[in-house]
Write a protein that holds these residues in place. Structure first.
Motif, PDB file in Angstrom:
ATOM      1  N   UNK A 151       5.628   2.905   1.374  1.00  0.00           N
ATOM      2  CA  UNK A 151       5.023   1.665   0.910  1.00  0.00           C
ATOM      3  C   UNK A 151       5.052   0.687   2.060  1.00  0.00           C
ATOM      4  N   UNK A 152       3.880   0.354   2.573  1.00  0.00           N
ATOM      5  CA  UNK A 152       3.746  -0.574   3.687  1.00  0.00           C
ATOM      6  C   UNK A 152       3.392  -1.954   3.160  1.00  0.00           C
ATOM      7  N   UNK A 153       4.110  -2.953   3.630  1.00  0.00           N
ATOM      8  CA  UNK A 153       3.930  -4.325   3.171  1.00  0.00           C
ATOM      9  C   UNK A 153       3.359  -5.185   4.279  1.00  0.00           C
ATOM     10  N   UNK A 154       2.485  -6.085   3.903  1.00  0.00           N
ATOM     11  CA  UNK A 154       1.973  -7.065   4.843  1.00  0.00           C
ATOM     12  C   UNK A 154       2.955  -8.224   4.967  1.00  0.00           C
ATOM     13  N   UNK A 155       2.744  -9.055   5.981  1.00  0.00           N
ATOM     14  CA  UNK A 155       3.570 -10.234   6.151  1.00  0.00           C
ATOM     15  C   UNK A 155       4.665 -10.052   7.171  1.00  0.00           C
ATOM     16  N   UNK A 210       4.984   0.748  -5.923  1.00  0.00           N
ATOM     17  CA  UNK A 210       5.903  -0.005  -5.091  1.00  0.00           C
ATOM     18  C   UNK A 210       5.923  -1.457  -5.551  1.00  0.00           C
ATOM     19  N   UNK A 211       7.095  -2.056  -5.595  1.00  0.00           N
ATOM     20  CA  UNK A 211       7.230  -3.459  -5.972  1.00  0.00           C
ATOM     21  C   UNK A 211       8.096  -4.204  -4.978  1.00  0.00           C
ATOM     22  N   UNK A 212       7.671  -5.402  -4.649  1.00  0.00           N
ATOM     23  CA  UNK A 212       8.447  -6.315  -3.824  1.00  0.00           C
ATOM     24  C   UNK A 212       8.822  -7.528  -4.657  1.00  0.00           C
ATOM     25  N   UNK A 213      10.056  -7.954  -4.534  1.00  0.00           N
ATOM     26  CA  UNK A 213      10.524  -9.157  -5.213  1.00  0.00           C
ATOM     27  C   UNK A 213      11.055 -10.125  -4.179  1.00  0.00           C
ATOM     28  N   UNK A 214      10.546 -11.347  -4.231  1.00  0.00           N
ATOM     29  CA  UNK A 214      10.864 -12.360  -3.240  1.00  0.00           C
ATOM     30  C   UNK A 214      11.401 -13.578  -3.971  1.00  0.00           C
ATOM     31  N   UNK A 215      12.680 -13.819  -3.803  1.00  0.00           N
ATOM     32  CA  UNK A 215      13.347 -14.925  -4.472  1.00  0.00           C
ATOM     33  C   UNK A 215      13.631 -16.058  -3.499  1.00  0.00           C
ATOM     34  N   UNK A 216      13.323 -17.262  -3.914  1.00  0.00           N
ATOM     35  CA  UNK A 216      13.620 -18.496  -3.199  1.00  0.00           C
ATOM     36  C   UNK A 216      14.042 -19.536  -4.220  1.00  0.00           C
ATOM     37  N   UNK A 217      14.675 -20.616  -3.780  1.00  0.00           N
ATOM     38  CA  UNK A 217      15.028 -21.667  -4.740  1.00  0.00           C
ATOM     39  C   UNK A 217      13.801 -22.149  -5.512  1.00  0.00           C
ATOM     40  N   UNK A 218      13.853 -22.032  -6.822  1.00  0.00           N
ATOM     41  CA  UNK A 218      12.767 -22.461  -7.674  1.00  0.00           C
ATOM     42  C   UNK A 218      11.618 -21.485  -7.806  1.00  0.00           C
ATOM     43  N   UNK A 236       0.849  -1.183   0.000  1.00  0.00           N
ATOM     44  CA  UNK A 236       0.000   0.000   0.000  1.00  0.00           C
ATOM     45  C   UNK A 236       0.886   1.235   0.000  1.00  0.00           C
ATOM     46  N   UNK A 237       0.804   2.013  -1.085  1.00  0.00           N
ATOM     47  CA  UNK A 237       1.571   3.239  -1.196  1.00  0.00           C
ATOM     48  C   UNK A 237       0.792   4.408  -0.607  1.00  0.00           C
ATOM     49  N   UNK A 238       1.531   5.396  -0.125  1.00  0.00           N
ATOM     50  CA  UNK A 238       0.926   6.618   0.370  1.00  0.00           C
ATOM     51  C   UNK A 238       1.941   7.747   0.257  1.00  0.00           C
ATOM     52  N   UNK A 239       1.467   8.972   0.409  1.00  0.00           N
ATOM     53  CA  UNK A 239       2.343  10.125   0.418  1.00  0.00           C
ATOM     54  C   UNK A 239       2.348  10.947  -0.848  1.00  0.00           C
ATOM     55  N   UNK A 240       1.653  10.495  -1.875  1.00  0.00           N
ATOM     56  CA  UNK A 240       1.595  11.260  -3.100  1.00  0.00           C
ATOM     57  C   UNK A 240       0.755  12.509  -2.945  1.00  0.00           C
ATOM     58  N   UNK A 241       0.829  13.366  -3.946  1.00  0.00           N
ATOM     59  CA  UNK A 241       0.072  14.600  -3.913  1.00  0.00           C
ATOM     60  C   UNK A 241       0.571  15.589  -4.930  1.00  0.00           C
ATOM     61  N   UNK A 242       0.139  16.829  -4.771  1.00  0.00           N
ATOM     62  CA  UNK A 242       0.504  17.929  -5.656  1.00  0.00           C
ATOM     63  C   UNK A 242       1.599  18.755  -5.011  1.00  0.00           C
ATOM     64  N   UNK A 243       2.643  19.028  -5.766  1.00  0.00           N
ATOM     65  CA  UNK A 243       3.763  19.809  -5.263  1.00  0.00           C
ATOM     66  C   UNK A 243       4.289  20.687  -6.390  1.00  0.00           C
ATOM     67  N   UNK A 244       4.818  21.847  -6.034  1.00  0.00           N
ATOM     68  CA  UNK A 244       5.400  22.743  -7.025  1.00  0.00           C
ATOM     69  C   UNK A 244       6.792  22.283  -7.435  1.00  0.00           C
TER      70      UNK A 244
END
Length: 119
Positions: free
Chosen positions: A22-26, A95-103, A5-13
């Motif tokens: 970016x808050x991740x579960x787990x 936001x992207x999370x990449x989780x690598x494990x064998x296989x 879940x991303x947050x913090x965006x908005x309008x800026x000069x």
């Protein structure tokens, strides 16, 4: 399985700053390689920054020196501090999370947060 879940965006000069979160579960956030991407209308989604499990960071040339990616494993959160923003930074940031494990090599995406840089 993993929600982002991303947050913090908005309008800026132009020249302003924003901090995206970016808050991740787990319970295995420290195992993920995290990244920020962005996509503007009519453009392809592009890589902005990545950060490894050991907090080694890399950046796209277009944001190098202006953006900083960081992570707080205790809070399951990755941040993107954006400084000296330009109109060309306007995009939806993902936001992207990449989780690598064998296989296995899994990727998880958030729904994005809008950043608009305009006078």
């Amino acid at each position: 399985q993993v929600q982002l879940v991303e947050s913090g965006g908005g309008l800026v000069q132009p020249g302003g700053s924003l901090r995206l979160s970016c808050a991740a579960s787990g319970s295995i956030f420290s195992m993920y390689v995290m990244g920020w991407y962005r996509q503007a209308p009519g453009n392809q989604r592009e890589l902005v920054a990545t950060i490894t499990r050991t907090s080694s960071a890399s950046y796209a040339d277009s944001v190098k020196g202006r953006f900083t990616i960081s992570r707080d494993n205790a809070k399951n959160t990755v941040y993107l501090q954006m400084e000296n923003l330009k109109p060309s930074d306007t995009a939806v940031y993902y936001c992207k999370a990449r989780y690598r494990r064998p296989g296995r090599d899994d990727e998880y995406w958030g729904q994005g947060t809008q950043v608009t840089v305009s006078s």
